[in-house]
Design an enzyme around this catalytic site. Structure first.
Site, PDB file in Angstrom:
ATOM      1  N   HIS A 179       0.834  -1.214   0.000  1.00  0.00           N
ATOM      2  CA  HIS A 179       0.000   0.000   0.000  1.00  0.00           C
ATOM      3  C   HIS A 179       0.868   1.264   0.000  1.00  0.00           C
ATOM      4  O   HIS A 179       0.455   2.316   0.488  1.00  0.00           O
ATOM      5  CB  HIS A 179      -0.990   0.000   1.174  1.00  0.00           C
ATOM      6  CG  HIS A 179      -2.103  -0.998   0.989  1.00  0.00           C
ATOM      7  ND1 HIS A 179      -3.338  -0.656   0.515  1.00  0.00           N
ATOM      8  CD2 HIS A 179      -2.123  -2.336   1.164  1.00  0.00           C
ATOM      9  CE1 HIS A 179      -4.097  -1.760   0.442  1.00  0.00           C
ATOM     10  NE2 HIS A 179      -3.367  -2.788   0.823  1.00  0.00           N
ATOM     11  N   THR A 180       2.046   1.123  -0.535  1.00  0.00           N
ATOM     12  CA  THR A 180       2.914   2.285  -0.708  1.00  0.00           C
ATOM     13  C   THR A 180       2.850   2.808  -2.141  1.00  0.00           C
ATOM     14  O   THR A 180       3.171   3.967  -2.383  1.00  0.00           O
ATOM     15  CB  THR A 180       4.378   1.918  -0.384  1.00  0.00           C
ATOM     16  OG1 THR A 180       4.673   0.669  -1.029  1.00  0.00           O
ATOM     17  CG2 THR A 180       4.601   1.772   1.100  1.00  0.00           C
ATOM     18  N   GLY A 208      -4.376 -12.922  -4.531  1.00  0.00           N
ATOM     19  CA  GLY A 208      -3.496 -11.791  -4.260  1.00  0.00           C
ATOM     20  C   GLY A 208      -2.162 -11.910  -4.966  1.00  0.00           C
ATOM     21  O   GLY A 208      -1.183 -11.279  -4.558  1.00  0.00           O
ATOM     22  N   LEU A 209      -2.101 -12.705  -6.018  1.00  0.00           N
ATOM     23  CA  LEU A 209      -0.841 -12.866  -6.759  1.00  0.00           C
ATOM     24  C   LEU A 209      -0.896 -12.129  -8.090  1.00  0.00           C
ATOM     25  O   LEU A 209      -0.100 -12.357  -8.982  1.00  0.00           O
ATOM     26  CB  LEU A 209      -0.535 -14.355  -6.969  1.00  0.00           C
ATOM     27  CG  LEU A 209      -0.356 -15.148  -5.673  1.00  0.00           C
ATOM     28  CD1 LEU A 209      -0.086 -16.618  -5.971  1.00  0.00           C
ATOM     29  CD2 LEU A 209       0.772 -14.568  -4.819  1.00  0.00           C
ATOM     30  N   SER A 210      -1.910 -11.276  -8.220  1.00  0.00           N
ATOM     31  CA  SER A 210      -1.950 -10.342  -9.327  1.00  0.00           C
ATOM     32  C   SER A 210      -2.247 -10.993 -10.679  1.00  0.00           C
ATOM     33  O   SER A 210      -1.612 -10.694 -11.689  1.00  0.00           O
ATOM     34  CB  SER A 210      -0.608  -9.618  -9.372  1.00  0.00           C
ATOM     35  OG  SER A 210      -0.719  -8.443 -10.031  1.00  0.00           O
ATOM     36  N   SER A 211      -3.268 -11.831 -10.678  1.00  0.00           N
ATOM     37  CA  SER A 211      -3.679 -12.454 -11.943  1.00  0.00           C
ATOM     38  C   SER A 211      -4.192 -11.400 -12.922  1.00  0.00           C
ATOM     39  O   SER A 211      -4.014 -11.541 -14.139  1.00  0.00           O
ATOM     40  CB  SER A 211      -4.758 -13.509 -11.691  1.00  0.00           C
ATOM     41  OG  SER A 211      -5.859 -12.933 -11.029  1.00  0.00           O
ATOM     42  N   ASP A 271       1.597  -3.800  -9.495  1.00  0.00           N
ATOM     43  CA  ASP A 271       1.381  -5.128 -10.083  1.00  0.00           C
ATOM     44  C   ASP A 271       1.684  -5.121 -11.581  1.00  0.00           C
ATOM     45  O   ASP A 271       2.300  -6.046 -12.115  1.00  0.00           O
ATOM     46  CB  ASP A 271      -0.055  -5.586  -9.831  1.00  0.00           C
ATOM     47  CG  ASP A 271      -0.346  -5.708  -8.353  1.00  0.00           C
ATOM     48  OD1 ASP A 271       0.610  -5.677  -7.556  1.00  0.00           O
ATOM     49  OD2 ASP A 271      -1.530  -5.814  -7.989  1.00  0.00           O
ATOM     50  N   TYR A 280     -10.046  -1.663   0.160  1.00  0.00           N
ATOM     51  CA  TYR A 280      -8.855  -1.140  -0.519  1.00  0.00           C
ATOM     52  C   TYR A 280      -9.060   0.343  -0.837  1.00  0.00           C
ATOM     53  O   TYR A 280      -8.207   1.191  -0.562  1.00  0.00           O
ATOM     54  CB  TYR A 280      -8.584  -1.946  -1.801  1.00  0.00           C
ATOM     55  CG  TYR A 280      -7.330  -1.523  -2.538  1.00  0.00           C
ATOM     56  CD1 TYR A 280      -6.125  -2.201  -2.350  1.00  0.00           C
ATOM     57  CD2 TYR A 280      -7.337  -0.445  -3.416  1.00  0.00           C
ATOM     58  CE1 TYR A 280      -4.968  -1.820  -3.024  1.00  0.00           C
ATOM     59  CE2 TYR A 280      -6.196  -0.051  -4.091  1.00  0.00           C
ATOM     60  CZ  TYR A 280      -5.019  -0.737  -3.896  1.00  0.00           C
ATOM     61  OH  TYR A 280      -3.877  -0.347  -4.572  1.00  0.00           O
TER      62      TYR A 280
HETATM   63  C1  GAF Z   1      -2.941  -4.545  -4.857  1.00  0.00           C
HETATM   64  C2  GAF Z   1      -2.856  -3.369  -5.809  1.00  0.00           C
HETATM   65  F1  GAF Z   1      -3.212  -3.763  -7.070  1.00  0.00           F
HETATM   66  C3  GAF Z   1      -1.451  -2.778  -5.833  1.00  0.00           C
HETATM   67  O1  GAF Z   1      -1.460  -1.628  -6.623  1.00  0.00           O
HETATM   68  C4  GAF Z   1      -0.965  -2.467  -4.419  1.00  0.00           C
HETATM   69  O2  GAF Z   1      -1.566  -1.311  -3.916  1.00  0.00           O
HETATM   70  C5  GAF Z   1      -1.189  -3.660  -3.500  1.00  0.00           C
HETATM   71  O3  GAF Z   1      -2.525  -4.151  -3.559  1.00  0.00           O
HETATM   72  C6  GAF Z   1      -0.867  -3.331  -2.073  1.00  0.00           C
HETATM   73  O4  GAF Z   1       0.478  -3.067  -1.930  1.00  0.00           O
HETATM   74  O5  GAF Z   1      -2.169  -5.616  -5.313  1.00  0.00           O
END
Ligand code: GAF
Length: 411
Positions: free
Chosen positions: A62-63, A152-155, A200, A252
């Site tokens: 969340h940075t 949470g692995l950014s599919s 991501d 979020y």
């Molecule tokens: C998710 C978001 F897609 C990213 O941009 C990021 O903010 C993350 O959460 C938290 O670090 O994956």
């Protein structure tokens, strides 16, 4: 559309040892599935295949939307798009994970939101390219993926990056890799409607094998930081908590809003501009305890990324463990984005000898990563499984991973 777990996906990917068979980390299997899907759906050969990875974030959560620092690396789990241009301005998308293909024309990408569901990520990329003035070719696409959905692995970024790579190549578009993450992020923010940061998509496009990607989310400069786990006798164990990960929901967005409000209250462009040395004074100027905790997480997390990078540059990989664990405590206590399954995985991994452990990704479920001595990986994974059974949680999936490369053309 149904997802696959980390370990199911991984069993296909590399027989479970996490090391993946090739330097790109792309296994023949997922590429073959995309090709076979293309051939059977369109009765033709694809012009090419493009792959992009899921990611874990080593540290820096969340940075990104606070203009700060992140340190993700690419997983040996990939989304592959087999594609060919078509003569007209139309797009047909087949996915092995969907019941039906989706077809859309130019009117669907004139403005955001007209295509919904999984295909919105594809339509969003077409929209963002067109919106940026690119002449996007019509295309037929077939998608196969080893990146589990909702873990949470950014599919979603893997899908965006693979589709973007395909359309850029098919259309001969002048869009260098370093500019692709911002465009893919626009697709996700404006077309799909998820207010994510740039991490991501950057990981999916820009990561390098054997390295973590140190990204400054303000100017998008990167440094590829060597992350040689083998040499250090270490492993990164990923535990999929199986607790559903939902960063599209309100939590979020509400974290993001409170960070933006805090930055405005402090009179800075973003929380990245609050220096560690000024943190206490900044906290004193904030109106309530919750906002103070949110700000403290972001400012200290940025510092932890910088400290982690310093250690990794010096080859002191083992020593990053406490920073990972401190990051988790900050997400749990200050940013309040963890859930019991996640905290249990972290606590159990640490008790079983992990050097450090933290949730990775947006939060409210998803995955934990633990830095472990390679010969302890199985014992730590077993301990987490046992702890889950004792608490009657859904059994977790566990695997070890090595850093692989970002989006590539496979041929
Ligand atoms: C998710 C978001 F897609 C990213 O941009 C990021 O903010 C993350 O959460 C938290 O670090 O994956």
């Amino acid at each position: 559309m149904t997802g696959r777990s980390v370990s199911e996906a991984h069993a296909d990917a590399d027989a479970g040892d996490g090391t993946a068979g090739t330097t790109t980390g792309v296994t023949a299997d997922v590429a073959a599935r995309a090709t076979a899907g293309f051939c059977s759906r369109y009765a033709a050969e694809p012009a090419g295949r493009w792959a992009a990875p899921g990611r874990v974030n080593l540290i820096g959560e969340h940075t990104d939307y606070n203009d700060g620092y992140v340190l993700p690396f690419a997983l040996p789990l990939r989304t592959v798009v087999a594609a060919a241009a078509r003569e007209d301005q139309g797009w047909t998308v087949w996915s092995e994970l969907a019941d039906h293909p989706v077809e859309f024309g130019p009117e669907a990408v004139d403005e955001p939101g007209r295509v919904t569901g999984w295909a919105a990520y594809v339509a969003g990329v077409v929209w963002a390219l067109r919106d940026a003035g690119y002449a996007v070719p019509g295309a037929r696409l077939a998608i196969a993926s080893d990146v589990p959905l909702g873990s949470g692995l950014s599919s979603s970024a893997a899908l965006e990056a693979a589709v973007l790579a395909a359309l850029v190549d098919l259309g001969g578009l002048d869009l260098p890799a370093e500019k692709q993450p911002r465009l893919a992020q626009r697709a996700e923010n404006h077309y799909v409607g998820a207010p994510t940061g740039i991490m991501d998509q950057s990981a999916a496009v820009r990561c390098r094998a054997g390295h973590a990607l140190f990204l400054d989310c303000r100017d998008e400069s990167v440094e590829h930081i060597p992350f040689d786990l083998d040499e250090a006798g270490l492993a990164v164990l990923v535990v999929d908590s199986r607790a559903p990960h939902r960063h599209a929901d309100g939590e979020y967005a509400s974290r993001r809003r409170s960070c933006e409000r805090a930055a405005a209250a402090l009179g800075v462009p973003a929380l990245r501009d609050v220096a560690m040395a000024d943190l206490d004074a900044a906290l004193d100027r904030l109106p309530d305890d919750e906002t103070r905790r949110r700000v403290r997480h972001v400012v200290t997390e940025d510092q932890r990324v910088l400290d982690t990078v310093t250690l990794l540059r010096a080859g002191r990989v083992r020593e990053i463990g406490p920073l990972l664990t401190a990051s988790h405590a900050s997400m749990r206590d200050d940013f309040e984005i963890t859930v019991p399954e996640i905290d249990t995985a972290v606590e159990t991994a640490l008790a079983a000898g992990a050097l450090g452990a933290r949730m990775t990704g947006g939060g409210f479920g998803g995955c934990v990563l633990a830095l472990v001595d390679a010969d302890r990986a199985v014992a730590v994974a077993d301990a987490v499984r046992h702890a889950y059974a004792e608490r009657a949680f859904t059994a977790p999936h566990t695997t070890t991973v090595l850093p692989t490369t970002g989006a590539t053309r496979l041929g």
